[in-house]
Write an enzyme that holds these catalytic residues in place. Structure first.
Site, PDB file in Angstrom:
ATOM      1  N   ARG A 297      50.937  40.089  35.892  1.00  0.00           N
ATOM      2  CA  ARG A 297      49.514  40.358  36.074  1.00  0.00           C
ATOM      3  C   ARG A 297      49.161  41.792  35.692  1.00  0.00           C
ATOM      4  O   ARG A 297      48.134  42.032  35.061  1.00  0.00           O
ATOM      5  CB  ARG A 297      49.112  40.052  37.525  1.00  0.00           C
ATOM      6  CG  ARG A 297      48.977  38.562  37.773  1.00  0.00           C
ATOM      7  CD  ARG A 297      48.807  38.181  39.218  1.00  0.00           C
ATOM      8  NE  ARG A 297      48.581  36.742  39.320  1.00  0.00           N
ATOM      9  CZ  ARG A 297      48.595  36.051  40.427  1.00  0.00           C
ATOM     10  NH1 ARG A 297      48.844  36.660  41.580  1.00  0.00           N
ATOM     11  NH2 ARG A 297      48.371  34.750  40.427  1.00  0.00           N
ATOM     12  N   HIS A 439      44.900  34.091  31.656  1.00  0.00           N
ATOM     13  CA  HIS A 439      46.344  34.315  31.847  1.00  0.00           C
ATOM     14  C   HIS A 439      46.697  34.717  33.278  1.00  0.00           C
ATOM     15  O   HIS A 439      45.982  35.492  33.916  1.00  0.00           O
ATOM     16  CB  HIS A 439      46.818  35.423  30.907  1.00  0.00           C
ATOM     17  CG  HIS A 439      47.060  34.959  29.508  1.00  0.00           C
ATOM     18  ND1 HIS A 439      47.064  35.802  28.429  1.00  0.00           N
ATOM     19  CD2 HIS A 439      47.310  33.722  29.004  1.00  0.00           C
ATOM     20  CE1 HIS A 439      47.305  35.125  27.327  1.00  0.00           C
ATOM     21  NE2 HIS A 439      47.453  33.856  27.651  1.00  0.00           N
ATOM     22  N   GLU A 440      47.822  34.197  33.758  1.00  0.00           N
ATOM     23  CA  GLU A 440      48.409  34.564  35.052  1.00  0.00           C
ATOM     24  C   GLU A 440      47.435  34.428  36.225  1.00  0.00           C
ATOM     25  O   GLU A 440      47.363  35.278  37.095  1.00  0.00           O
ATOM     26  CB  GLU A 440      48.972  35.997  34.998  1.00  0.00           C
ATOM     27  CG  GLU A 440      50.026  36.204  33.940  1.00  0.00           C
ATOM     28  CD  GLU A 440      51.140  35.160  34.012  1.00  0.00           C
ATOM     29  OE1 GLU A 440      51.478  34.736  35.116  1.00  0.00           O
ATOM     30  OE2 GLU A 440      51.662  34.793  32.947  1.00  0.00           O
ATOM     31  N   GLY A 441      46.709  33.346  36.240  1.00  0.00           N
ATOM     32  CA  GLY A 441      45.716  33.110  37.284  1.00  0.00           C
ATOM     33  C   GLY A 441      44.354  33.580  36.807  1.00  0.00           C
ATOM     34  O   GLY A 441      44.177  34.753  36.466  1.00  0.00           O
ATOM     35  N   GLN A 446      41.871  35.507  41.011  1.00  0.00           N
ATOM     36  CA  GLN A 446      42.123  36.895  41.421  1.00  0.00           C
ATOM     37  C   GLN A 446      41.065  37.365  42.429  1.00  0.00           C
ATOM     38  O   GLN A 446      41.382  38.096  43.380  1.00  0.00           O
ATOM     39  CB  GLN A 446      42.120  37.821  40.198  1.00  0.00           C
ATOM     40  CG  GLN A 446      43.077  37.429  39.091  1.00  0.00           C
ATOM     41  CD  GLN A 446      44.520  37.298  39.541  1.00  0.00           C
ATOM     42  OE1 GLN A 446      44.996  38.085  40.348  1.00  0.00           O
ATOM     43  NE2 GLN A 446      45.214  36.288  39.021  1.00  0.00           N
TER      44      GLN A 446
END
Length: 598
Positions: A297, A439-441, A446
């Site tokens: 992240r 990407h990545e959540g 977030q």
């Protein structure tokens, strides 16, 4: 294309602002000094310019293909990656005894940023590999580190992270991939994984997949997830490559950006047995994977900042060279046109980009520096620093992904019609960066993580630590007449964020959880703007002190920092009270919209 990163700015952030040389006082980094840090960064810039940047456009136009048997990539990708590995960059932050450079993480992050800005499609392979190796360093057994991590650090194997599944997406509690224990202590893995970057290629001798799966009989939801090492080729006890494992490439996904990083749909164990090795303890897989995900992240945020930065540099170069139009006060059509940078609206777009990308880069390097501080801290100091990093991680991922993407949009606008063509890199950089909010959540995830978990974690200790630092820097700035305006604005914004956070927390405690978190993305933006404003003020403090005795060329650089700070405080920070007003109302406009009313 100009250099995608302003080396002068990188030197400022690392040495004048963060003072990374202070880390060499610790025994772990005592063999380094500023000269070695600069030499590594210079070597990275040179390699990025010679081997990564030249094929970025060609790779984008000639993305990976799959002929049913193997994946094909243009040859420049392997040539660049081989040079990267030979230069020692893959293991830059790892221990010297493992073959690494033993660099501070913040310096290694800056190095990775250079390659990302030059060619994110090619850099993606080594980024994932380093993160996978770091997970095994932290959670793998000695034997797993020897057989899987070490080959990754040497570039003989590349790594992936296999989380998402076609039916589950980001809802990892719903994954179905199974793991069945065998007599030899290994597991047979079966299931499908989707969106796996670097999932198949011939750039390395092997691919080490880190796969989330459920052991039969595991508890439902995220508590029943375990983590497994699943290599493309099995590795024997002596470290030699064995038979092909049962990992099958079902096909490639073709994205709008990151086209050079092969993205795959993988089937495990559907045609022949697929063997995996358990990492750590059963049912702790998601916690282990978060080690890689949290690193990723910060890396995604850094990548977003660098892609925005590359677009800014390209549009700045264009604006300085492109003659068009005349000043509004000049009505004589026979006079030559001026460079478009002379026009106020173009300068506005350039200044907005500068404020976003240099602020985003500062945020990510600050978080990378926290990683080093945590690693070097004693047992008493480590928990507080860890909490602060955890608080800032969703911001570091999402804020650059949103606002440095906005910078890419502005870069296209500066170039006008040419911005939409492949003659210039800005349209490609925009497409690449458009993937980072996912990407990545996703950024929405977030926001929920920040508001729903991080700000209240451990009784709000990390938030208080952040606020203490903000207040301390605001007090230092208040004593300088040129910065006092920003100090007062930052204190007011911090008070607003605190009050809004308390109100939303109280609402959630009363049972209004859905209303309190309905606008979590808006909260994330508000919080992120406060943090980036604080980091801009910190940069301004450094620039103000340094400018007094600086040479003329450096005074221009410091003036640029101070004017970008002014822009952020006058044009961007006012978003905080506007967002806070809507959040305080517990506005349910989006939450209450009936699905059938769309």
């Amino acid at each position: 294309m100009p250099d995608p990163i302003n080396r002068r700015d990188l030197d400022f952030l690392l040495h004048e602002w963060l003072d990374v040389s202070r880390l060499t006082a610790h025994p772990r980094y005592a063999h380094h000094d500023r000269a070695t840090f600069d030499a590594v960064i210079e070597a990275a810039c040179r390699l990025a310019e010679e081997k990564f940047q030249p094929h970025a456009a060609r790779l984008d136009a000639n993305e990976p293909t799959f002929d049913g048997e193997r994946v094909h990539l243009i040859p420049e990708v392997k040539q660049a990656l081989d040079a990267y590995i030979e230069g020692g960059f893959l293991a830059a932050s790892f221990d010297a005894e493992l073959g690494g450079m033993q660099l501070p993480y913040v310096v290694a992050a800056a190095v990775l940023g250079v390659f990302t800005a030059a060619n994110v499609g090619t850099a993606g392979y080594v980024f994932l590999t380093a993160a996978a190796a770091n997970l095994l360093r932290a959670h793998g057994s000695d034997e797993q580190r020897r057989r899987y991590m070490q080959p990754m650090l040497e570039g003989r194997a590349f790594g992936t992270m296999c989380l998402s599944e076609p039916q589950a997406g980001s809802s990892l509690g719903d994954i179905r991939t199974r793991a069945v224990l065998q007599d030899d202590g290994r597991y047979h893995i079966s299931g499908n994984k989707m969106w796996i970057s670097g999932g198949d290629h011939e750039l390395s001798d092997n691919i080490v997949h880190l796969v989330l799966a459920r052991i039969d009989g595991a508890p439902p939801g995220v508590k029943g997830i375990s983590l497994f090492i699943v290599p493309k080729y099995e590795i024997g006890a002596d470290g030699t490559r064995g038979r092909r494992n049962g990992v099958r490439l079902m096909g490639l996904n073709h994205k709008m950006g990151y086209r050079g990083t092969v993205n795959t749909a993988l089937a495990f164990g559907d045609a022949e047995p697929c063997v995996g090795e358990l990492v750590g303890e059963p049912h702790h897989g998601l916690a282990y994977m978060f080690h890689m995900m949290n690193e990723a992240r910060i890396g995604v945020g850094l990548g977003a900042a660098m892609l925005g930065y590359a677009g800014y540099r390209a549009s700045l170069d264009y604006a300085r060279e492109r003659p068009q139009g005349r000043p509004l006060t000049n009505r004589d059509p026979t006079t030559p046109p001026v460079p478009i940078i002379e026009h106020a609206d173009v300068r506005r777009m350039l200044l907005q980009q500068k404020a976003y990308v240099e602020g985003g880069l500062a945020l990510c390097l600050y978080c990378a520096d926290l990683v080093d501080q945590i690693a070097l801290a004693d047992a008493d100091g480590r928990p507080a620093l860890t909490g602060l990093l955890e608080l800032l991680t969703p911001v570091a991922k999402a804020w650059p992904s949103e606002f440095c993407l906005e910078a890419n949009k502005l870069a296209i606008q500066v170039l006008g019609g040419y911005g939409y063509t492949r003659d210039y890199p800005v349209e490609r950089l925009y497409r690449d960066n458009r993937l980072n909010p996912i990407h990545e959540g996703t950024n929405g995830i977030q926001g929920l993580d920040l508001l729903g978990r991080k700000v209240g974690q451990h009784g709000g200790a990390a938030l208080r630590m952040l606020l203490d630092r903000i207040v301390e820097d605001a007090a230092a700035a208040a004593s300088d007449d040129s910065l006092a305006e920003y100090a007062e604005a930052l204190r007011a914004a911090a008070d607003t964020v605190v009050a809004t956070t308390q109100l939303l927390g109280q609402s959630a405690a009363r049972g209004e959880v859905e209303r309190a978190t309905a606008n979590a993305t808006l909260y994330l933006e508000m919080f992120g703007h406060l943090v980036v404003a604080w980091l801009w003020l910190r940069q301004a403090l450094t620039a103000t002190r340094a400018r007094k005795d600086a040479a003329a060329v450096d005074r221009a650089f410091y003036d640029g920092k101070l004017r970008a700070c002014r822009y952020f405080f006058r044009y961007e920070l006012p978003r905080v009270p506007r967002h806070a007003e809507l959040l305080a109302q517990l506005d349910d406009t989006c939450l209450s919209m009936p699905p059938d009313a769309f």
